[in-house]
Design a protein around this motif. Structure first.
Motif, PDB file in Angstrom:
ATOM      1  N   ALA A 118       0.834  -1.208   0.000  1.00  0.00           N
ATOM      2  CA  ALA A 118       0.000   0.000   0.000  1.00  0.00           C
ATOM      3  C   ALA A 118       0.866   1.254   0.000  1.00  0.00           C
ATOM      4  O   ALA A 118       0.562   2.240  -0.668  1.00  0.00           O
ATOM      5  N   GLY A 119       1.954   1.213   0.747  1.00  0.00           N
ATOM      6  CA  GLY A 119       2.829   2.371   0.826  1.00  0.00           C
ATOM      7  C   GLY A 119       3.572   2.653  -0.462  1.00  0.00           C
ATOM      8  O   GLY A 119       3.932   3.807  -0.747  1.00  0.00           O
ATOM      9  N   LYS A 120       3.814   1.614  -1.262  1.00  0.00           N
ATOM     10  CA  LYS A 120       4.528   1.779  -2.532  1.00  0.00           C
ATOM     11  C   LYS A 120       3.613   2.246  -3.660  1.00  0.00           C
ATOM     12  O   LYS A 120       4.100   2.709  -4.687  1.00  0.00           O
ATOM     13  N   ALA A 121       2.309   2.105  -3.467  1.00  0.00           N
ATOM     14  CA  ALA A 121       1.358   2.490  -4.516  1.00  0.00           C
ATOM     15  C   ALA A 121       1.062   3.982  -4.431  1.00  0.00           C
ATOM     16  O   ALA A 121       0.785   4.517  -3.356  1.00  0.00           O
ATOM     17  N   ALA A 122       1.115   4.639  -5.576  1.00  0.00           N
ATOM     18  CA  ALA A 122       0.925   6.092  -5.593  1.00  0.00           C
ATOM     19  C   ALA A 122      -0.524   6.498  -5.333  1.00  0.00           C
ATOM     20  O   ALA A 122      -0.794   7.611  -4.891  1.00  0.00           O
ATOM     21  N   ASP A 123      -1.467   5.603  -5.620  1.00  0.00           N
ATOM     22  CA  ASP A 123      -2.875   5.966  -5.509  1.00  0.00           C
ATOM     23  C   ASP A 123      -3.545   5.378  -4.268  1.00  0.00           C
ATOM     24  O   ASP A 123      -4.762   5.270  -4.210  1.00  0.00           O
ATOM     25  N   VAL A 124      -2.748   5.003  -3.260  1.00  0.00           N
ATOM     26  CA  VAL A 124      -3.295   4.434  -2.033  1.00  0.00           C
ATOM     27  C   VAL A 124      -2.938   5.347  -0.861  1.00  0.00           C
ATOM     28  O   VAL A 124      -1.804   5.805  -0.737  1.00  0.00           O
ATOM     29  N   VAL A 125      -3.931   5.597  -0.008  1.00  0.00           N
ATOM     30  CA  VAL A 125      -3.726   6.423   1.183  1.00  0.00           C
ATOM     31  C   VAL A 125      -3.834   5.542   2.417  1.00  0.00           C
ATOM     32  O   VAL A 125      -4.816   4.807   2.579  1.00  0.00           O
ATOM     33  N   ILE A 126      -2.817   5.586   3.286  1.00  0.00           N
ATOM     34  CA  ILE A 126      -2.828   4.830   4.536  1.00  0.00           C
ATOM     35  C   ILE A 126      -3.353   5.746   5.641  1.00  0.00           C
ATOM     36  O   ILE A 126      -2.712   6.726   6.004  1.00  0.00           O
ATOM     37  N   MET A 127      -4.535   5.418   6.165  1.00  0.00           N
ATOM     38  CA  MET A 127      -5.189   6.243   7.178  1.00  0.00           C
ATOM     39  C   MET A 127      -4.914   5.674   8.568  1.00  0.00           C
ATOM     40  O   MET A 127      -5.166   4.499   8.829  1.00  0.00           O
ATOM     41  N   HIS A 128      -4.383   6.511   9.475  1.00  0.00           N
ATOM     42  CA  HIS A 128      -4.162   6.129  10.872  1.00  0.00           C
ATOM     43  C   HIS A 128      -5.395   6.558  11.672  1.00  0.00           C
ATOM     44  O   HIS A 128      -5.567   7.737  11.978  1.00  0.00           O
ATOM     45  N   GLU A 129      -6.239   5.600  11.999  1.00  0.00           N
ATOM     46  CA  GLU A 129      -7.486   5.915  12.697  1.00  0.00           C
ATOM     47  C   GLU A 129      -7.252   6.176  14.184  1.00  0.00           C
ATOM     48  O   GLU A 129      -8.018   6.909  14.816  1.00  0.00           O
ATOM     49  N   LEU A 130      -6.228   5.568  14.771  1.00  0.00           N
ATOM     50  CA  LEU A 130      -5.858   5.774  16.171  1.00  0.00           C
ATOM     51  C   LEU A 130      -4.378   6.096  16.259  1.00  0.00           C
ATOM     52  O   LEU A 130      -3.581   5.618  15.443  1.00  0.00           O
ATOM     53  N   LEU A 155      -3.942  -2.522  -0.422  1.00  0.00           N
ATOM     54  CA  LEU A 155      -5.154  -1.756  -0.668  1.00  0.00           C
ATOM     55  C   LEU A 155      -6.377  -2.533  -0.185  1.00  0.00           C
ATOM     56  O   LEU A 155      -6.553  -3.706  -0.508  1.00  0.00           O
ATOM     57  N   GLY A 156      -7.226  -1.876   0.593  1.00  0.00           N
ATOM     58  CA  GLY A 156      -8.433  -2.507   1.112  1.00  0.00           C
ATOM     59  C   GLY A 156      -8.260  -3.178   2.455  1.00  0.00           C
ATOM     60  O   GLY A 156      -9.244  -3.574   3.088  1.00  0.00           O
ATOM     61  N   ASP A 157      -7.019  -3.293   2.942  1.00  0.00           N
ATOM     62  CA  ASP A 157      -6.765  -3.935   4.234  1.00  0.00           C
ATOM     63  C   ASP A 157      -7.117  -3.000   5.386  1.00  0.00           C
ATOM     64  O   ASP A 157      -7.010  -1.773   5.281  1.00  0.00           O
ATOM     65  N   ARG A 189      -6.828   2.900   1.868  1.00  0.00           N
ATOM     66  CA  ARG A 189      -7.924   3.248   0.961  1.00  0.00           C
ATOM     67  C   ARG A 189      -7.402   3.741  -0.374  1.00  0.00           C
ATOM     68  O   ARG A 189      -6.274   4.192  -0.491  1.00  0.00           O
ATOM     69  N   GLN A 190      -8.283   3.658  -1.367  1.00  0.00           N
ATOM     70  CA  GLN A 190      -7.968   4.210  -2.672  1.00  0.00           C
ATOM     71  C   GLN A 190      -7.903   5.724  -2.562  1.00  0.00           C
ATOM     72  O   GLN A 190      -8.782   6.359  -1.993  1.00  0.00           O
ATOM     73  N   GLY A 191      -6.828   6.293  -3.118  1.00  0.00           N
ATOM     74  CA  GLY A 191      -6.689   7.736  -3.096  1.00  0.00           C
ATOM     75  C   GLY A 191      -7.600   8.394  -4.107  1.00  0.00           C
ATOM     76  O   GLY A 191      -8.207   7.733  -4.963  1.00  0.00           O
TER      77      GLY A 191
END
Length: 228
Positions: A118-130, A155-157, A189-191
């Motif tokens: 996910a981190g290597k994909a340009a169109d994926v955003v990693i959201m830190h909920e906590l 993506l989607g995890d 998530r998908q960016g």
């Protein structure tokens, strides 16, 4: 000896006036309570305490509090700050019983995010909920933080509280309340996808069709003017 150490002095003067005088003198009024002993009013040097308050351990670790040469194990329970000045107004410390479990909120450290799919994909955003989690453990088992390994995140995890790898002797009380309390910590998530630019010539036909209509409207207005 722990590096998480503060020095303090006992004080007998209490009340708003006494606290105000302490602050003017560069001191912080504070109190130590719990542990089967009477509450004790103390004072700390503001400058040294302010520096310590910028450290992570100040909020999530057991502190060695030296009061007049007597060492006590305490936890920060409350700290009042000035609304806009870099000034600590008051601090509450709670004594720690090494044989009794404590509840603390400790920070989450997110690691290996850039190495994950996910981190290597340009169109994926990693959201830190906590950013922190409430735990329960004996004082001797209290961790400084808990790591969240993102190396396999795609993506989607979604990573939930129950997925955390906890140190021995540490538990998350919230998980005992049922599956509904197993909240998300991280979501991939998908960016946002930017709109593609319009192709050349696209829309020109609409503008061309609108032009005659505008001209027709002008002619109609002229005809109405002549009739009048």
């Amino acid at each position: 000896m722990s590096d998480n150490k503060l020095s303090a002095k006992s004080r007998s003067d209490e009340g708003k006036g006494a606290s105000r005088r302490l602050r003017h003198a560069g001191q912080i009024p504070a109190i130590v309570y719990g542990g089967g002993s009477d509450p004790q009013s103390i004072q700390l040097e503001h400058e040294k305490t302010w520096v310590a308050s910028q450290k992570e351990w100040f909020y999530s670790s057991i502190i060695d509090l030296d009061v007049d040469g007597k060492l006590e194990k305490v936890l920060l329970r409350d700290m009042q700050r000035h609304p806009y000045k870099q000034l600590i107004m008051h601090i509450d410390f709670q004594r720690v019983n090494q044989n009794e479990a404590i509840r603390m909120s400790v920070p989450l450290h997110f690691v290996n995010g850039e190495q994950s799919p996910a981190g290597k994909a340009a169109d994926v955003v990693i959201m830190h909920e906590l950013t922190e989690v409430a735990i329960s453990c004996l004082p001797g088992d209290l961790p400084l933080n808990i790591e969240v390994d993102l190396s396999k995140l795609e993506l989607g995890d979604t990573i939930h509280l129950s997925s955390l790898v906890l140190p021995e002797g540490v538990e998350i009380p919230q998980l005992k309340l049922g599956p509904d309390h197993d909240v998300a910590i991280v979501v991939a998530r998908q960016g946002r996808v930017e709109a593609e630019p319009a192709a050349e010539g696209e829309g020109e036909g609409e503008e061309a069709a609108a032009a005659p209509k505008a001209a027709g409207d002008e002619a109609a207005d002229d005809a109405e003017g002549e009739e009048k």
